[in-house]
Design an enzyme around this catalytic site. Structure first.
Site, PDB file in Angstrom:
ATOM      1  CG  HIS A 271      24.929  56.463  10.007  1.00 11.53           C
ATOM      2  ND1 HIS A 271      24.310  56.977  10.705  1.00 11.53           N
ATOM      3  CD2 HIS A 271      26.022  57.354   9.493  1.00 11.53           C
ATOM      4  CE1 HIS A 271      24.781  58.085  11.144  1.00 11.53           C
ATOM      5  NE2 HIS A 271      25.839  58.628  10.250  1.00 11.53           N
ATOM      6  CG  ASP A 322      25.511  61.372  13.217  1.00 12.94           C
ATOM      7  OD1 ASP A 322      26.494  62.238  13.209  1.00 12.94           O
ATOM      8  OD2 ASP A 322      24.961  60.948  12.322  1.00 12.94           O
TER       9      ASP A 322
HETATM   10 ZN   LIG Z   1      28.263  61.209  11.606  1.00 10.71          ZN
END
Ligand SMILES: [Zn+2]
Length: 458
Positions: A271, A322
């Protein structure tokens, strides 16, 4: 020994047309040539290197789409409320359920052109929080899912020690916890041992996040890292995480990492959404990688990574699915690009000094860092001596048929969808064809049974 003749094969320097790839009985490339071999399978398609899915939590696939009932007039729905739903699901999953869910997910990934996945795995213990007698029981279920579907797995057993900065783990996190570095080492060793029984599995290292592991342990794990072994960590995904880190360490998360560990090209920062310029420059300078998960980051309302600035400094990035709200690499790349276009009012996100070919650059950039996220060091798309892994785009699609090779990568990336894919080859064999994984019927049967038992979707 077999061979495939494609209309085109993508290399790091562009397309080779009418090309034959030969493989041995283990699926290793033995030859790449313009001449057709006698028994070659003629494929009406263009072969790209298989996409690398650098961030996955397999169990979260079971709740994709279930956290979208947003009611007005109540507490805002955000990442943290989504996390509660996710924890509740994690508490219910047995090893058999886990294997069935992961098998379905990995089959979907293969159908969508992913040939490798890095599994950020922290669902370690039984439902009461006690380790299984095989410490790597749940990890082994992921290995079995990878074996069933053919996908290459890099299992990243995650070190998860605490509930938050300086706070103990909560009851809902009990399946994730390694109390100290020694316990985590045991888990890694058990995973490595089990992995020797599975030809498609490698083992990486990972820390859930700065809030989930104490300082001493993070320092220890950083020195435990071997050459070419990837190190994964969630970092700076949410603004609250930055504030909590500032309160606890007096530094922002990436700033703290830069000051505390030897951040290098083995590190994969997942991220890294909220960075100041010092942090952004530091990651690029140390040649560390970021793993971007645009569909999940969008779904959770995380924010937008500063990709344009990062790329100007030759920063390395890969993509991951994810939470699996989407399992389509074209969508990940487009969302990543369009987020930048929408905030910059410019269209040249993936441009480099050498090339303005966006689709081609996106494939190349995501692949290169994605390989490192898997712990694999080859930097050539298709290379003699390496496994033959490819996603093949249907050359009979009207748009593709009418496109010269110069515009092919852009047409694929910017207009592509699941049904653009003729099939996926892993270790020299078709694993999916015409949108269907070759073992799908069996996998779906187990998955449906599991979903009936869990009763979260029905
Ligand atoms: Zn994750």
């Amino acid at each position: 020994m077999k061979s495939y003749t494609f209309k085109g094969l993508l290399t790091e320097n562009g397309w080779l047309e009418n090309i034959t790839v030969s493989v041995d009985e283990k699926g290793i490339i033995t030859n790449i040539a313009e001449t057709e071999s006698v028994n070659s399978e003629i494929v009406n398609g263009f072969a790209l290197p298989g996409f690398q899915n650098a961030h996955s939590h397999a169990f979260q696939y079971a709740m994709a789409g279930l956290a979208e009932m947003h009611q007005t007039g109540q507490t805002a729905d955000d990442f943290w409320s989504w996390r509660t739903t996710m924890y509740n699901l994690a508490l219910t999953i047995s090893p058999d359920d886990f294997e069935a869910i992961a098998s379905m997910l990995y089959a979907e990934m293969v159908q969508n052109g992913y040939t490798d996945v890095a599994e950020f795995h922290y669902l370690h213990h039984n439902k009461t929080g006690v380790p299984y007698s095989n410490l790597a029981e749940m990890g082994e279920r992921l290995m079995r899912a990878a074996e069933k579907t053919g996908i290459h797995l890099t299992l990243v057993p995650i070190f998860y020690q605490k509930g938050g900065f300086g706070t103990a783990a909560t009851e809902k996190q009990k399946r994730f916890i390694s109390p100290d570095f020694e316990a985590y080492q045991e888990l890694v060793k058990a995973s490595e041992k089990v992995a020797t029984n599975y030809k498609n599995t490698k083992i990486g290292l990972g820390i859930h996040s700065l809030r989930a592991v104490d300082e001493e342990s993070i320092k220890k794990i950083a020195t435990f890292l071997q050459a070419n072994q990837p190190m994964h960590i969630h970092v700076s995904e949410q603004l609250k995480e930055i504030e909590d880190c500032l309160d606890f360490y007096g530094k922002r998360p990436v700033e703290w990492l830069l000051d505390t560990v030897d951040l290098n090209d083995n590190w994969h920062l997942v991220h890294a959404t909220h960075l100041n310029s010092h942090e952004l420059n530091g990651i690029a300078k140390h040649k560390a990688n970021v793993v971007l998960c645009p569909s999940t980051e969008g779904n959770l309302g995380d924010g937008i990574f500063r990709l344009t600035e990062f790329q100007k400094q030759n920063g390395n990035w890969s993509i991951g699915t994810d939470s699996h709200i989407s399992i389509n690499p074209f969508e990940e790349l487009r969302l990543l690009d369009y987020g930048q276009r929408l905030i910059s009012h410019k269209r040249n996100t993936f441009v480099t000094d050498n090339s303005g070919n966006s689709g081609f650059n996106a494939i190349k950039m995501a692949w290169k860092s994605g390989r490192k996220a898997m712990g694999k060091s080859n930097d050539t798309f298709f290379k003699i001596g390496e496994p033959f892994d490819a996603v093949v785009i249907d050359s009979k699609l009207p748009l593709i048929q009418a496109t010269k090779t110069e515009h092919l990568c852009n047409t694929i990336v910017y207009t592509g969808h699941s049904s653009s894919i003729l099939g996926t080859i892993i270790n020299g064999d078709w694993k999916a064809k015409h949108g269907k994984h070759l073992a799908l019927d069996h996998i779906i049967k187990d998955y449906k049974k599991t979903m009936e038992v869990l009763a979260v979707r029905l």
